[in-house]
Design an enzyme around this catalytic site. Sequence first.
Site, PDB file in Angstrom:
ATOM      1  N   LYS A  41      -4.316  -2.050  -9.798  1.00  0.00           N
ATOM      2  CA  LYS A  41      -3.812  -1.972  -8.427  1.00  0.00           C
ATOM      3  C   LYS A  41      -4.629  -1.038  -7.545  1.00  0.00           C
ATOM      4  O   LYS A  41      -4.468  -1.036  -6.327  1.00  0.00           O
ATOM      5  CB  LYS A  41      -2.330  -1.620  -8.446  1.00  0.00           C
ATOM      6  CG  LYS A  41      -1.507  -2.779  -9.006  1.00  0.00           C
ATOM      7  CD  LYS A  41      -0.043  -2.506  -9.062  1.00  0.00           C
ATOM      8  CE  LYS A  41       0.715  -3.728  -9.576  1.00  0.00           C
ATOM      9  NZ  LYS A  41       0.394  -4.078 -10.967  1.00  0.00           N
TER      10      LYS A  41
ATOM     11  N   PHE B 185      11.301  -4.482  -8.826  1.00  0.00           N
ATOM     12  CA  PHE B 185      12.523  -3.964  -8.224  1.00  0.00           C
ATOM     13  C   PHE B 185      13.744  -4.576  -8.896  1.00  0.00           C
ATOM     14  O   PHE B 185      13.768  -5.764  -9.213  1.00  0.00           O
ATOM     15  CB  PHE B 185      12.566  -4.307  -6.737  1.00  0.00           C
ATOM     16  CG  PHE B 185      11.670  -3.456  -5.872  1.00  0.00           C
ATOM     17  CD1 PHE B 185      11.157  -2.264  -6.342  1.00  0.00           C
ATOM     18  CD2 PHE B 185      11.358  -3.850  -4.586  1.00  0.00           C
ATOM     19  CE1 PHE B 185      10.338  -1.485  -5.548  1.00  0.00           C
ATOM     20  CE2 PHE B 185      10.543  -3.073  -3.782  1.00  0.00           C
ATOM     21  CZ  PHE B 185      10.035  -1.881  -4.262  1.00  0.00           C
TER      22      PHE B 185
ATOM     23  N   CYS C 195       8.592  -8.178  -8.878  1.00  0.00           N
ATOM     24  CA  CYS C 195       7.164  -8.045  -9.186  1.00  0.00           C
ATOM     25  C   CYS C 195       6.818  -8.482 -10.608  1.00  0.00           C
ATOM     26  O   CYS C 195       5.650  -8.480 -10.990  1.00  0.00           O
ATOM     27  CB  CYS C 195       6.717  -6.611  -8.958  1.00  0.00           C
ATOM     28  SG  CYS C 195       7.163  -5.987  -7.325  1.00  0.00           S
TER      29      CYS C 195
ATOM     30  N   HIS D 276       1.071  -2.138 -15.523  1.00  0.00           N
ATOM     31  CA  HIS D 276       1.612  -2.503 -14.213  1.00  0.00           C
ATOM     32  C   HIS D 276       1.230  -1.433 -13.183  1.00  0.00           C
ATOM     33  O   HIS D 276       0.751  -1.763 -12.101  1.00  0.00           O
ATOM     34  CB  HIS D 276       3.130  -2.638 -14.301  1.00  0.00           C
ATOM     35  CG  HIS D 276       3.777  -3.066 -13.031  1.00  0.00           C
ATOM     36  ND1 HIS D 276       3.595  -4.316 -12.488  1.00  0.00           N
ATOM     37  CD2 HIS D 276       4.607  -2.410 -12.173  1.00  0.00           C
ATOM     38  CE1 HIS D 276       4.290  -4.421 -11.367  1.00  0.00           C
ATOM     39  NE2 HIS D 276       4.905  -3.270 -11.155  1.00  0.00           N
TER      40      HIS D 276
ATOM     41  N   GLU E  35       6.497   3.945 -17.142  1.00  0.00           N
ATOM     42  CA  GLU E  35       5.685   3.047 -17.954  1.00  0.00           C
ATOM     43  C   GLU E  35       4.920   3.818 -19.021  1.00  0.00           C
ATOM     44  O   GLU E  35       4.842   3.384 -20.181  1.00  0.00           O
ATOM     45  CB  GLU E  35       4.711   2.269 -17.075  1.00  0.00           C
ATOM     46  CG  GLU E  35       3.889   1.255 -17.853  1.00  0.00           C
ATOM     47  CD  GLU E  35       3.008   0.397 -16.966  1.00  0.00           C
ATOM     48  OE1 GLU E  35       2.446  -0.599 -17.478  1.00  0.00           O
ATOM     49  OE2 GLU E  35       2.876   0.705 -15.763  1.00  0.00           O
TER      50      GLU E  35
ATOM     51  N   HIS F 138      -0.975  -4.040  -4.699  1.00  0.00           N
ATOM     52  CA  HIS F 138       0.104  -4.664  -5.472  1.00  0.00           C
ATOM     53  C   HIS F 138       0.343  -6.066  -4.917  1.00  0.00           C
ATOM     54  O   HIS F 138       0.844  -6.212  -3.804  1.00  0.00           O
ATOM     55  CB  HIS F 138       1.358  -3.815  -5.376  1.00  0.00           C
ATOM     56  CG  HIS F 138       2.453  -4.228  -6.299  1.00  0.00           C
ATOM     57  ND1 HIS F 138       2.450  -5.434  -6.992  1.00  0.00           N
ATOM     58  CD2 HIS F 138       3.609  -3.610  -6.670  1.00  0.00           C
ATOM     59  CE1 HIS F 138       3.531  -5.524  -7.723  1.00  0.00           C
ATOM     60  NE2 HIS F 138       4.258  -4.426  -7.548  1.00  0.00           N
TER      61      HIS F 138
END
Length: 577
Positions: free
Chosen positions: A498, A564, A326, A466, A477, A503
């Site tokens: 998001k 990931f 991502c 993110h 985060e 996403h």
Amino acid sequence: MTAAEVVPGDLFALTAEDAAERRWHVVTHTLPVSPEVIRVTLRPPLGGVDHEEDLRRERTVTVAGRRVDVDAVPLVEPETLEGAEFRDGDRLTVLRAVDPLAAEVTYVRRWGAWHRDTTESADAEAASDAEVRRWAADAAREGTVVRHEPRPVRQARAAGPRRVVVTGLGAVTPLGVGTGELWKGLLEGRHGIRELTDPEFDGLPVRTAGTVPVDPASLLPRQAARRMNRAAQFAVLAAREAWSDAGYAAGGTRESGLDPERVGVSLGAILGDASVLVGGDRKLRERGPRGVSPLTTPMTVPSQAASQVSLDLHVTGEARTVTSACASGTEAIGQAVDRIRYGRVDVALAGGAEAVITPAIMASFAAMRALAEGDPSEGSPSRPFAKDRDGFVNGEGAGVLVLESEEHARARGARIYCEAAGWGLSADAYHVAAPDPSGDGIALALRRAVRDAGGEVADVVHVNAHATATVEGDLAEARALRGVLGERGGSVPVTALKGHLGHLQGAAGGVEAVAAVLTLHHGVVPPTVGCGEVDDGVELDVVRGGPRALPGSGDLVLSNSFGFGGHNAVLALRRVS
């Protein structure tokens, strides 16, 4: 010992309290004043001005157990800053010279205040000009040395890294086709998450996703669209918009009078379009080998989006694809920045494209318990940073920036949105899917982006997070941002998109970079949709409810992407005057 026993070179403290506070002086000279009084001349051991003390001979003083070479201790006259003119970029060094173990502290003046010079974290409070002048005025009495270093005059360089700017934007998202639809939807607090009604999604535990509301094939010539997968169609539409927005002629490099060898493409993708391979396998099972299209393989590879943009705009400099989960879109932009910086190309189309809303992908995410549940008609199921968040929403789309060297853009009179000032990468090395809960890897990417931009954390005015709305990811985060921003972490406005979009996987970094550029350009921070109550562990200034004016006391915006496997990428954008 007594004052009468003191000799030049002794490291001397007038009182036990001074010794405990590490307030020492070197005896540089002694002189009898009377039979009862001796005059000692003292200088801070790390340098400074001399002063004299008249002491009775029998007075007890503290002397350290080592002798100092008097000639090695510099005599430093105090520098008055009363009439000095301060400018942003000036540096100030402060040394507590009475402490033999003290380290020099450097301050840099940014946005009208003096900040500690470090990219590790921001100090809680900046010093004002008046405080700095007071430090200099009190230096001799306090035993400190204060030095002002005016900002150096910038010298032209014959060669070296070039400044990179953003001149064009394009996007295809669940909010619609075009950056206008994206920006309008962000400011209005709308989301583009929908229920998946196609029969192939029947039986799935979660049937909501951020889907583009328009068939991209209908916006392209039929013959061309048939040779592109869905992600490539998104990419070509976004690239065309960005190309036109940058002021270039429709058609591509030749029509715009550019050397196609000096233009590049850099796009991020995880899978590109997973449906092509799934469809090919289905046709093989239903109709045998003759039923499989010869275009199956070239339309399956993740690099199809970059190659189709290259074909569509006749770009021959390079067409690269970045695959880092991502973080792919953000890393692709960063790689393009470097290609321009170091002269490989002059112009680049950079971002990400993805179309992975397929039954198998949705089922896989659901099996991981990563997908959010909820009715899109009642609000966004994706709730970044919210106390009640329960997972992300799968999405699709594309976001593309046109990047250029500054001299190239200014030579043609281009409109410049902002500077693509720097970027940073890191890896968690923690888990195949879960983020490192410490946030250390994320923090490293953040610091590297700020450093690569030639800035300080005090310059950060906004963060496009993110924030996927997963429990572990959002907390990691937030922890990283607080660690890097320090006390300012509670006051720097943070937004996460998001909740609006879902996403977008490999395209997320491209689309969020477009939004970050627009935030700088318009001076407005969009709200975070879906975050009714911020999680107690987040401790960030999450923008909610409606848009907010971008603060004026800084110039860097950070756009974060994490994926990931521990891929971390951060883009730093700087506003231009």
